[in-house]
Design an enzyme around this catalytic site. Sequence first.
Site, mmCIF file in Angstrom:
data_model
loop_
_atom_site.group_PDB
_atom_site.id
_atom_site.type_symbol
_atom_site.label_atom_id
_atom_site.label_comp_id
_atom_site.label_asym_id
_atom_site.label_seq_id
_atom_site.Cartn_x
_atom_site.Cartn_y
_atom_site.Cartn_z
ATOM 1 N N CYS A 112 8.200 -41.309 2.625
ATOM 2 C CA CYS A 112 8.443 -41.570 0.988
ATOM 3 C C CYS A 112 8.288 -40.635 0.461
ATOM 4 O O CYS A 112 8.840 -41.038 -0.583
ATOM 5 C CB CYS A 112 7.567 -42.930 1.267
ATOM 6 S SG CYS A 112 7.524 -44.920 1.929
ATOM 7 N N ARG A 153 1.866 -27.575 3.608
ATOM 8 C CA ARG A 153 3.008 -28.215 4.965
ATOM 9 C C ARG A 153 2.092 -29.151 5.518
ATOM 10 O O ARG A 153 1.945 -29.181 6.748
ATOM 11 C CB ARG A 153 3.195 -26.227 5.489
ATOM 12 C CG ARG A 153 3.923 -26.032 6.507
ATOM 13 C CD ARG A 153 4.464 -24.486 6.757
ATOM 14 N NE ARG A 153 4.155 -23.877 5.905
ATOM 15 C CZ ARG A 153 3.093 -22.577 6.241
ATOM 16 N NH1 ARG A 153 2.786 -22.659 7.451
ATOM 17 N NH2 ARG A 153 3.546 -21.937 5.183
ATOM 18 N N SER A 154 1.762 -29.691 5.507
ATOM 19 C CA SER A 154 1.295 -31.180 5.850
ATOM 20 C C SER A 154 2.194 -31.539 6.541
ATOM 21 O O SER A 154 3.998 -31.550 6.479
ATOM 22 C CB SER A 154 0.859 -31.960 5.144
ATOM 23 O OG SER A 154 1.922 -32.888 4.211
ATOM 24 N N ASP A 165 1.238 -22.442 2.341
ATOM 25 C CA ASP A 165 0.097 -22.768 3.636
ATOM 26 C C ASP A 165 -1.437 -21.810 3.140
ATOM 27 O O ASP A 165 -0.569 -20.421 2.942
ATOM 28 C CB ASP A 165 0.186 -23.706 4.059
ATOM 29 C CG ASP A 165 -0.361 -24.990 4.005
ATOM 30 O OD1 ASP A 165 -1.299 -24.968 3.783
ATOM 31 O OD2 ASP A 165 -0.256 -25.649 5.242
#
Length: 418
Positions: free
Chosen positions: A216, A251-252, A274
């Site tokens: 989402c 950068r999850s 990151d």
Amino acid sequence: MTEPALNTSASSSTAPISESNPGKLVSAAALAKPFIDSITEQITQRVKDGKSRPRLVGILATPSPPSIAYAEWTKKACESVGMEFDIWRTWDQAPGEEPPSEDDKKPGLEDDVEDLIIAANADPSVDGIMVYFPVFGGRQDTYLSQIIKPSKDVEGLSFSFAWNLYHNVRWIAPSQLGGAPGSTAEGNPANGGAHDHSLGTDDVVPSGMVKGILPCTPLGIVKCLEAMQVYDRSLPYGDRLRGKTITVINRSEVVGRPLAALLANDGARVFSVDLGSTQEFSKRAYTTSSEEDKENEDDREASQAVKEARRRNAAQRLRPHHIVRPLPSSSTSLESCLAQSDVVISGVPSANFKVPTSQIRQGATCVNFSSEKNFEKDVRTKAGMYLPSVGKMTCTMLQRNLLRLVEAKGMVEDGSGR
């Protein structure tokens, strides 16, 4: 399902940005409104046609105040467009009663959450499921997210959806929804993957297909950028970020990495920054011949098995997808990335992190998706447009994903899906 018209009111002035002429402050709520109106209209029509309202279940594992607040906010937003939203808790709480302390995690909590997910999977009246993470963090949470039935996964976290995202599979046959990674395909046209009108655009869905389910927040950010006219709609669908350079600071696996992939798959050059490393995401050329494949391989020599697998896999793909390569830290500092970037997107969950305004390229578009403010207060003296939060669009994309899943379910039931 037709895409709503884009909100073009976010376009910025052509006058130079300065302290006396700051860049435009953009509202996610304003950008989300056309989507909200479209979702409301579609649900209203469903009810008129005698169909059920889409029903979403949010599972609260722990009495975390932020999770409770988010669940109540999501419930209100869903009910405002005509959806049903139920909150399932792992603890007993009478109406009007305060929740227990967040520190009182009871034994067997993982089993309790798992039981609720399995029950929601099996309930035919439940169209979508979301879990308010984190519960335990790490691999335990990954396991819980993966037992949600893909056909009810409104957050797009299942491995099958992740595979589609990273491999640029944009359309799914309803009968393939939630298939094993790599088993879904848009087709295999005789022209070797070249686009034609039958493959669809962002406005036209190919017959018998539905749009893929995407996470989402990354999807919400993409839709915000489209509405802010960062995407060039004069270019072919799937290549509308061509010529754009974008920095994504985060950068999850939930937001930063999938977002970088989505942007690269649309043609952008993306610097993914990151802690301790920078990677470049860029679009992979579609190739079929062995000579072209050889030219596009990494510097390392691939095995014969890898080469053969690539040839087989390429035959199933209709469009190119991104590639990732690490960049040397000595030449790719954050400052260097920012100096080149038309768009800067940041989601660092720390109050201490700020993107230096002085390093932002003049007139760049800046987007913040962290709960903290990652940009300095004077960001608009350099930024052409600044979007300080994306929460409203994220919630709207959750609702949009639920409608996609309900649509796919209906197409399987009435036989109209492939």
